[in-house]
Design a protein around this motif. Structure first.
Motif, PDB file in Angstrom:
ATOM      1  N   LEU A 153     -32.667  -9.720  30.852  1.00  0.00           N
ATOM      2  CA  LEU A 153     -34.028 -10.267  30.757  1.00  0.00           C
ATOM      3  C   LEU A 153     -34.330 -11.188  31.939  1.00  0.00           C
ATOM      4  O   LEU A 153     -35.421 -11.134  32.522  1.00  0.00           O
ATOM      5  CB  LEU A 153     -34.199 -11.026  29.442  1.00  0.00           C
ATOM      6  N   GLU A 154     -33.358 -12.021  32.291  1.00  0.00           N
ATOM      7  CA  GLU A 154     -33.565 -12.924  33.420  1.00  0.00           C
ATOM      8  C   GLU A 154     -33.724 -12.137  34.721  1.00  0.00           C
ATOM      9  O   GLU A 154     -34.561 -12.471  35.561  1.00  0.00           O
ATOM     10  CB  GLU A 154     -32.386 -13.882  33.526  1.00  0.00           C
ATOM     11  N   LYS A 155     -32.943 -11.076  34.882  1.00  0.00           N
ATOM     12  CA  LYS A 155     -33.056 -10.250  36.088  1.00  0.00           C
ATOM     13  C   LYS A 155     -34.423  -9.586  36.157  1.00  0.00           C
ATOM     14  O   LYS A 155     -35.070  -9.588  37.206  1.00  0.00           O
ATOM     15  CB  LYS A 155     -31.962  -9.179  36.082  1.00  0.00           C
ATOM     16  N   LYS A 156     -34.882  -9.044  35.026  1.00  0.00           N
ATOM     17  CA  LYS A 156     -36.206  -8.410  35.022  1.00  0.00           C
ATOM     18  C   LYS A 156     -37.294  -9.433  35.325  1.00  0.00           C
ATOM     19  O   LYS A 156     -38.260  -9.132  36.020  1.00  0.00           O
ATOM     20  CB  LYS A 156     -36.448  -7.736  33.674  1.00  0.00           C
ATOM     21  N   HIS A 157     -37.137 -10.631  34.781  1.00  0.00           N
ATOM     22  CA  HIS A 157     -38.132 -11.671  35.025  1.00  0.00           C
ATOM     23  C   HIS A 157     -38.146 -12.078  36.501  1.00  0.00           C
ATOM     24  O   HIS A 157     -39.214 -12.229  37.098  1.00  0.00           O
ATOM     25  CB  HIS A 157     -37.832 -12.883  34.146  1.00  0.00           C
ATOM     26  N   ALA A 197     -20.678 -11.283  24.185  1.00  0.00           N
ATOM     27  CA  ALA A 197     -20.795 -10.699  25.530  1.00  0.00           C
ATOM     28  C   ALA A 197     -22.045  -9.826  25.626  1.00  0.00           C
ATOM     29  O   ALA A 197     -22.744  -9.853  26.642  1.00  0.00           O
ATOM     30  CB  ALA A 197     -19.552  -9.881  25.862  1.00  0.00           C
ATOM     31  N   LYS A 198     -22.344  -9.068  24.564  1.00  0.00           N
ATOM     32  CA  LYS A 198     -23.561  -8.245  24.581  1.00  0.00           C
ATOM     33  C   LYS A 198     -24.809  -9.111  24.600  1.00  0.00           C
ATOM     34  O   LYS A 198     -25.793  -8.787  25.287  1.00  0.00           O
ATOM     35  CB  LYS A 198     -23.588  -7.328  23.358  1.00  0.00           C
ATOM     36  N   GLU A 199     -24.786 -10.213  23.845  1.00  0.00           N
ATOM     37  CA  GLU A 199     -25.936 -11.122  23.858  1.00  0.00           C
ATOM     38  C   GLU A 199     -26.125 -11.723  25.246  1.00  0.00           C
ATOM     39  O   GLU A 199     -27.254 -11.816  25.744  1.00  0.00           O
ATOM     40  CB  GLU A 199     -25.740 -12.229  22.820  1.00  0.00           C
ATOM     41  N   GLU A 200     -25.037 -12.136  25.868  1.00  0.00           N
ATOM     42  CA  GLU A 200     -25.116 -12.700  27.225  1.00  0.00           C
ATOM     43  C   GLU A 200     -25.632 -11.663  28.212  1.00  0.00           C
ATOM     44  O   GLU A 200     -26.443 -11.961  29.082  1.00  0.00           O
ATOM     45  CB  GLU A 200     -23.739 -13.216  27.651  1.00  0.00           C
ATOM     46  N   TRP A 201     -25.161 -10.422  28.072  1.00  0.00           N
ATOM     47  CA  TRP A 201     -25.626  -9.354  28.960  1.00  0.00           C
ATOM     48  C   TRP A 201     -27.128  -9.123  28.770  1.00  0.00           C
ATOM     49  O   TRP A 201     -27.869  -8.938  29.739  1.00  0.00           O
ATOM     50  CB  TRP A 201     -24.852  -8.074  28.663  1.00  0.00           C
TER      51      TRP A 201
END
Length: 123
Positions: A68-72, A59-63
């Motif tokens: 990262l995707e949100k920042k991108h 779950a932490k890896e997915e978060w």
């Protein structure tokens, strides 16, 4: 009077000794069974604990990936690129149109005095 045949005392001691031996063996067997049962429960709890740790790690890896995707996707360069390509937006201001909306009051309102408000409330 005396009994002709006195009861031997070693038989009474042997009976009690056998009872206590039986009681001791049953208690030892019960405690061994309890130890096996508790160890089984401990193994089950440990496996559940490690599965929950593994789930928390994924779950932490997915978060992290989602952050990262949100920042991108929210980076200014990406927003500008999407605005240019998909929405056909440009920084060129030559084809801007200004639209003015005039708000016209259809009803003229005069300020209401306190005497008028009282008479309107009564009616």
């Amino acid at each position: 009077m005396h009994n002709r045949f006195p009861e031997p005392t070693h038989l009474k001691v042997f009976k009690w000794r056998g009872f206590f031996l039986f009681l001791l063996v049953t208690l030892v067997c019960a405690s061994l069974l309890a130890i096996v049962h508790i160890q089984h429960q401990i193994r089950n709890v440990e496996s559940q604990y490690y599965q929950s740790l593994k789930h928390a790690l994924t779950a932490k890896e997915e978060w992290g990936r989602l952050m990262l995707e949100k920042k991108h996707l929210t980076s200014p360069a990406m927003v500008e690129n999407i605005a240019k390509q998909k929405l056909d937006m440009t920084l060129d201001k030559t084809h801007f149109h200004n639209i003015y909306i005039n708000s016209v009051n259809r009803y003229q309102q005069s300020p209401i005095t306190s005497k008028q408000a009282k008479t309107d409330a009564k009616n």
